[in-house]
Design a protein around this motif. Structure first.
Motif, PDB file in Angstrom:
ATOM      1  N   TYR A   2      19.055  12.877  22.228  1.00  0.00           N
ATOM      2  CA  TYR A   2      20.409  12.354  22.047  1.00  0.00           C
ATOM      3  C   TYR A   2      20.404  10.830  22.013  1.00  0.00           C
ATOM      4  O   TYR A   2      21.045  10.204  21.180  1.00  0.00           O
TER       5      TYR A   2
ATOM      6  N   LEU B 182      21.718   8.317  19.165  1.00  0.00           N
ATOM      7  CA  LEU B 182      22.751   7.309  19.405  1.00  0.00           C
ATOM      8  C   LEU B 182      22.257   5.926  18.993  1.00  0.00           C
ATOM      9  O   LEU B 182      22.979   5.157  18.346  1.00  0.00           O
TER      10      LEU B 182
ATOM     11  N   VAL C  20      27.067  11.435  24.572  1.00  0.00           N
ATOM     12  CA  VAL C  20      27.223  11.688  23.135  1.00  0.00           C
ATOM     13  C   VAL C  20      28.635  12.188  22.853  1.00  0.00           C
ATOM     14  O   VAL C  20      29.296  11.739  21.912  1.00  0.00           O
TER      15      VAL C  20
ATOM     16  N   SER D  83      30.164  12.506  14.316  1.00  0.00           N
ATOM     17  CA  SER D  83      30.013  11.079  14.090  1.00  0.00           C
ATOM     18  C   SER D  83      30.268  10.748  12.619  1.00  0.00           C
ATOM     19  O   SER D  83      30.399  11.646  11.784  1.00  0.00           O
TER      20      SER D  83
ATOM     21  N   ILE E 224      25.766  12.893  13.450  1.00  0.00           N
ATOM     22  CA  ILE E 224      25.618  13.660  14.688  1.00  0.00           C
ATOM     23  C   ILE E 224      26.714  14.699  14.678  1.00  0.00           C
ATOM     24  O   ILE E 224      27.891  14.378  14.834  1.00  0.00           O
TER      25      ILE E 224
ATOM     26  N   TYR F 141      25.891  19.223  18.460  1.00  0.00           N
ATOM     27  CA  TYR F 141      24.615  18.559  18.762  1.00  0.00           C
ATOM     28  C   TYR F 141      23.898  19.213  19.939  1.00  0.00           C
ATOM     29  O   TYR F 141      22.679  19.139  20.053  1.00  0.00           O
TER      30      TYR F 141
END
Lengths: 381, 520, 291
Positions: A100, A104, A173, A192, A283, A287
């Protein structure tokens, strides 16, 4: 244990030839496959056709094969992330968290450059991609390194710390991509923003370049453990930390180093799955599923017994199996989670084979006894 | 006073008997058709060298091990001991060579552990009163509330004996009871054992390799040699010389060590007021000061647990000192890492062969590399020089007479003696300027012991300064130039060898000061 | 506010039951890092059993049974096979994580049964857990069996020499501990939050495992730790009760885990280690072989 006239005992195997080590992986995998027949019980077809569907989708269907390869790259990187600390006797189960954080960090690069608003990248996209890759690795390394430094300096249990970090990153996240988080897509809910096409990872024959990175890394890792003094130090530390300290090996440095290296691989895996796989480039809201998938890395590393190249075909197989199982699930109307169940079964058969590898069960007839008389007194000599 | 067993002229039935006991371990015949007769109310000594099979035999009598062949009889009845539980039920109790106490628990908890009366809820007050009564009866004084790790080795042994008696032991097996005791503690122990036998009708089986103890208190002696019984004697009819012959079998000429004359070199090591904490946070090394020249051996004599471990670890860089400093070759090395110390020429042979000095599942070459992986001769730009490592390993195997199947055998397949030879060879192959040898010959057979002692003397002759830490007074006195008895973290004295005799050093190991020990 | 307190106590109960089981395990020298797996399996089977039979009793029985069974499996690998306890524990966790996701999936959703009646406003399991703390404390410090358990965890060779059967004592503890973990999972899915979801625990088991390390292996300190964590956990779920609108709710969810790391690091500092370390069962995690 005594059964009738036979004695049943468990004995440690005296020597373990290298070939033996390699061969134990196969029965474990085969047994897991046999056990997963139970998963296909609710299917409307026979076992064989279910298996055929799994394998033909995973390795013969062009769409399936492509997905298998993408997933295999992810599993390779996750496996290395687990395997390097494992060689030093440490458990990195923080693969999801590191995945993750890698994702990010990769998405932070275009976000920081306001790429979604600009029509042209401010400088060469190749450079930005490089930044994303490096950022993802560094972020993964930093997160794992945090667990490593706690382990090295304070002897904090690394299993607990990495597991806690998984949960923390999971929610981080969620914060970033959901409910108005910074990375939230302009249109969608709970996922995202999309990478601009200029930042799509370059493909080599339709496969992201991360495949090349992973395969080269596999070779380099095995070279590290077999030929170099650093690899030797990691192995000694893993097998006997007290001996390592005695031999002048710095335990703090080794613990930190293996976690940094492992975390970098996991971060890269995060970059790969969310920023390099064609058709994803974001994302997604689910996820968490990819995080769970990272646990396959633990299994691959354990079954391959710490050899990176050995893990390559195993991870490829598991990638195909988990994908094919998901496909069969849809086709045969099986309950959700066949791929999860497979993960569990593989772990179970691995643990069983792990012990059979160290022990063998021995049958021995119990010696018949004759009862001599007790003589009295001290027989003088 | 007449000794008890010999008041009956007619042969009586043994209380505990073993017949034809054979026990095999992988690759070793530990016991071969051993017979043993122990009569009620006697002190029965089982004598033998290290590795003669004494402890194995006792473990069988106590049910910890099961014999491959042979039978046990208790009062003439055939018995099977599947576990110590069965032996304890018959009143057979064992005090092991290594303490079998839970160190985090109190003395009282240890005494009542496993007692049949402790099913269900514990009535600690009643039990405490019972144990206090027992202490009173046998004349023991021990603080029942103290945690075991706070006790001295001698006190721990009392706790074990007390535990056995509280459990209703009629037969007490003592395995090398004197090995960790100071000479005064040994005297007290012997007196108490005689009292137990004469006044309380307890039967004692005493396992030892120390002759003076056998001749002083035992009634009967059985001598074991490499797994077989070679003699059974009444002690009053045996001489020490006879027993030695039985025990050793023949004279071992290589045992005597030729004294190599060495010129005293320049000062190499200076240790000033060094103190250190142990793992429990107790200051167990308390201000040790000494210096050592090249070509000298300083023997530190003491019972384990008096700060030797901490001293050695501080010198090897494995434990931070609490205060004080260490100068090596004119440099302050107090805070240097272990690696820097290896590089500077400090070689360390740990007491823990399996736990610290080797990696069981690595090959012999890889084990040899433990002391070479940082050496530029064997690693170039981070890559191992494998041919070089093989060569040095082969050299160690041949020069140190290590019996090993091949270079790539795993270390765990070596016997203790061969492993220790590999370790010593590996450390000495670095030609260290300072050699720290911690219990280098503990538990080894006569041949390996003599060989390794010779190697230590060779290293000294080669100009190395040697710090020898041992519990074995003979070893200290036969090798050292200086003898430093250590007690509770302090050197009681540092004596030149000529001024040190076994009695004085023994007394000092027990904590007697110079004047009390008879040294002016 | 009262509601929050009640929920906190109920959350503490989940931690407490699982951690008490793990404490028993560890006191006997067996480390089971797969605690979360046992809880997942216990919770899932309890949920399924209760829903299909309509009986809470059978549900809890199923949870206890599977917990005990998995504990037994862990015991077999670590006691009889003398294997690496971490390998076996991680194996159990991943096994449970994978299988429960598959088995439980058709049952995703609420339990759909009348809630278990509360006693004086609290779930009966709160009382049960408190009673179990007392029971475990009595067992460990005031019975012969407890002395045997503690000795086996500290120095199995000494216990064996005293006539204690190390293997049986440890098996007893892993099975009891497994049952408690199963009960904890069942309490979660049948009482605390009667909705089945994939991986519904999301780290509760690992926090419980950490609680055992915090507790110095003492049931009373464990109780305090569980109460504090129950409170923290509940607050992280509904932060608006105390600090409305300060941070995203997602960030709050991470707080208990971050707290765990901070406390883990704190008790590992040298100052604590010389005190905490003494309480650690000396033989924890080490396989014991006779001879």
């Amino acid at each position: 244990m005594r059964i009738g006239r036979y004695e049943l005992t468990l004995e440690a195997r005296p020597t373990r030839p290298a070939l033996h080590t390699a061969l134990t992986a196969f029965p474990a995998i085969l047994l897991a496959l046999a056990l997963s027949s139970f998963l296909f019980l609710p299917a409307e077809t026979g076992f064989l056709s279910a298996y055929r569907a799994v394998f033909s989708y995973a390795f013969a269907n062009p769409y399936g094969l492509q997905a298998t390869i993408h997933r295999a790259i992810f599993l390779w990187l996750c496996t290395f992330a687990f395997l390097v600390p494992m060689r030093a006797g440490l458990w990195n189960i923080g693969l999801p968290g590191q995945v993750y954080v890698g994702a990010l960090a990769a998405f932070a690069v275009p976000y920081a450059l306001r790429m979604s608003e600009l029509s042209h990248p401010p400088f060469h996209p190749g450079l930005i991609i490089l930044l994303m890759v490096v950022g993802a690795s560094l972020a993964g390394a930093a997160l794992a390194g945090f667990a490593g430094i706690l382990r090295a300096k304070l002897h904090v249990n690394e299993i607990l710390v990495t597991m806690m970090l998984n949960s923390i990153l999971f929610w981080l996240v969620a914060y970033m991509i959901k409910e108005g988080g910074p990375f939230m897509s302009a249109t969608g809910e709970g996922e995202s923003f999309n990478l601009p096409p200029s930042l799509y990872a370059p493909l080599i024959r339709g496969v992201p370049f991360t495949a090349l990175l992973a395969l080269v890394a596999a070779g380099l890792l095995d070279f590290l453990f077999v030929k170099t003094t650093l690899g030797y130090r990691i192995r000694v530390f893993g097998l006997n930390p007290a001996a390592a300290r005695y031999a002048g090996i710095n335990p703090v440095a080794i613990s930190l180093l293996v976690f940094l290296l492992g975390g970098a691989f996991a971060g890269l895996a995060g970059y790969h799955y969310f920023a390099a796989v064609p058709g994803v480039y974001k994302i997604p809201g689910n996820y968490g599923f990819y995080g769970d998938l990272a646990f396959y890395g633990i299994i691959c590393g354990l079954i391959a017994r710490g050899t990176a190249l050995g893990a390559v075909p195993i991870a490829l197989l598991f990638a195909g199996l988990s994908l094919g199982a998901r496909f069969a699930q849809g086709q045969f109307h099986l309950p959700f989670g066949v791929d999860y169940a497979l993960l569990g079964l593989l772990m179970m058969t691995f643990v069983a084979s792990h012990f059979l590898y160290q022990f063998r069960i021995v049958w021995r007839p119990v010696a018949t006894e004759e009862v001599p008389r007790v003589s009295a007194g001290i027989p003088e000599r | 006073m007449v000794r008890f067993p010999f008041t009956h002229p007619e042969p009586e039935e043994p209380l505990l008997a073993a017949r034809g006991i054979t026990k095999r371990f992988p690759g070793v015949l530990a016991l071969h058709r051993v017979d043993l007769d122990v009569k009620a109310g006697e002190i029965h000594a089982v004598l033998g060298q290290n590795g003669a099979g004494k402890t194995t035999l006792m473990n069988i009598l106590f049910g910890l091990l099961q014999p491959d062949e042979g039978q046990l009889y208790f009062r003439g009845q055939r018995v099977h001991f599947r576990s110590p539980h069965d032996a304890l039920a018959m009143g057979i109790s064992m005090v092991h060579q290594t303490r079998k106490l839970v160190s985090a628990h109190s003395v009282l908890e240890n005494i009542l552990l496993g007692h049949p009366g402790t099913r269900g809820f514990l009535n600690l007050r009643t039990i405490r009163r019972e144990v206090e009564e027992l202490c009173h009866r046998y004349g023991f004084t021990v603080d029942l509330g103290a945690k075991v790790w706070q006790l001295s080795e001698g006190e721990k042994q009392w706790v074990e004996i007390l535990k056995a008696l509280y459990g209703g032991a009629k037969i007490l097996i003592l395995d090398e009871p004197t090995s960790v005791l100071t000479p005064p503690e040994v005297k007290t122990l012997m007196a108490s054992l005689q009292a137990l036998v004469q006044d309380h009708g307890v039967t004692v089986i005493l396992v030892t390799h120390k002759l003076p103890i056998v001749t002083a208190i035992s009634h009967t002696v059985t001598v074991l040699r490499s797994g077989t019984v070679v003699a059974r004697l009444r002690t009053c009819e045996a001489t020490e010389q006879l027993l030695v012959q039985h025990m050793i079998g023949q004279d071992i000429s290589s045992y005597s060590i030729s004294d190599l004359l060495v010129e005293k070199g320049r000062p190499l090591l200076r240790v000033e007021h060094l103190s250190a904490y142990n793992d429990k946070g107790v200051l167990s090394l308390r201000g040790v000061t000494f210096s050592l020249h090249e070509g000298e051996i300083l023997g530190i004599a003491g019972v384990t647990g008096n700060g030797q471990e901490e001293l050695v670890q501080v010198l090897a860089g494995l434990r931070p000192p609490a205060s004080g400093r260490v100068l090596f070759d004119g440099r302050d090395v107090t805070w240097l890492s272990p690696l820097d110390r290896w590089r500077m020429g400090i070689g360390y042979i740990p007491a823990e062969r399996y736990e610290i000095a080797s990696v069981a599942t690595l090959t012999l070459v890889e084990n040899a590399a433990l002391n070479f992986h940082f050496d530029p001769l064997f690693s170039r730009r981070g890559l191992f020089n494998h041919p070089g490592l093989e060569k040095v390993t082969r050299h160690i195997l041949s020069h140190y007479r290590v019996k090993a199947p091949h270079l790539y055998a795993q270390a765990r397949h070596l016997s203790g003696g061969n492993l220790q030879k590999l370790i010593v060879g590996r450390v000495l192959a670095r030609k260290p300027k300072l050699l720290i040898a911690h219990l280098p010959t503990q538990g080894l057979d006569v041949e390996a012991t003599a060989f390794l002692r010779g190697k230590l003397l060779e290293a000294k002759a080669g100009g190395a300064a040697v710090l020898l830490i041992s519990e074995d007074l003979d070893e200290i006195l036969s090798l050292s130039d200086w003898v430093a008895p250590i007690y509770e973290g302090r050197f009681v004295a540092i004596l030149p060898r000529e001024g040190a005799d076994a009695e004085t050093v023994g007394a000092m190991m027990a904590g007697l000061r110079r004047e009390e020990a008879g040294v002016s | 506010m009262w509601e929050l307190l009640v929920r906190s106590l109920e959350a503490s109960t989940i931690f407490l039951l699982a951690a008490l089981g793990e404490l028993l395990n560890q006191r006997s020298g067996i480390l089971n890092v797969g605690l979360e797996g046992l809880m997942l399996f216990g919770g899932t089977l309890a949920f399924i059993a209760a829903q299909t039979t309509g009986s809470y009793g059978l549900g809890f029985l199923a949870g206890l049974a599977i917990g005990g069974l998995l504990g037994l499996a862990h015991g077999f690998f670590s006691i009889t096979m003398r294997g690496d306890q971490v390998v076996s524990g991680m194996g159990l966790w991943i096994l449970s994580f994978g299988l429960t996701t598959y088995i439980g999936n058709p049952y995703t959703g609420p339990l759909g049964m009348p809630r278990i009646p509360s006693i004086f406003g609290l779930s009966p399991f709160v009382y049960l857990a408190f009673a179990l703390v007392v029971a475990v404390w009595l067992l460990l410090y005031h019975t012969g069996l407890g002395l045997a358990i503690r000795s086996v965890g500290e120095n199995p060779a000494a216990a064996e020499a005293s006539g204690i059967n190390v293997a049986i004592t440890r098996y007893l503890c892993v099975v009891l501990g497994g049952m408690l973990a199963g009960l904890s999972g069942a309490t979660y899915t049948l009482s605390y939050n009667p909705v089945w979801n994939y991986n519904f625990l999301m780290g509760w088991g690992f926090v419980s495992l950490a609680l055992v390390f915090f507790s110095m292996w003492n049931p009373w300190i464990l109780l305090v730790g569980a109460l504090l964590f129950g409170m923290t956990w509940q607050l992280s779920l509904s932060p608006e009760l105390l600090l409305p609108g300060i941070l995203s709710r997602y960030v709050w969810r991470a707080v208990p885990f971050a707290t765990t790391i901070v406390i883990l690091a704190l008790i590992s500092t040298p100052w604590f280690r010389t005190r905490w370390g003494l309480a650690k069962p000396e033989a924890l995690g080490q396989p014991y072989a006779k001879e």
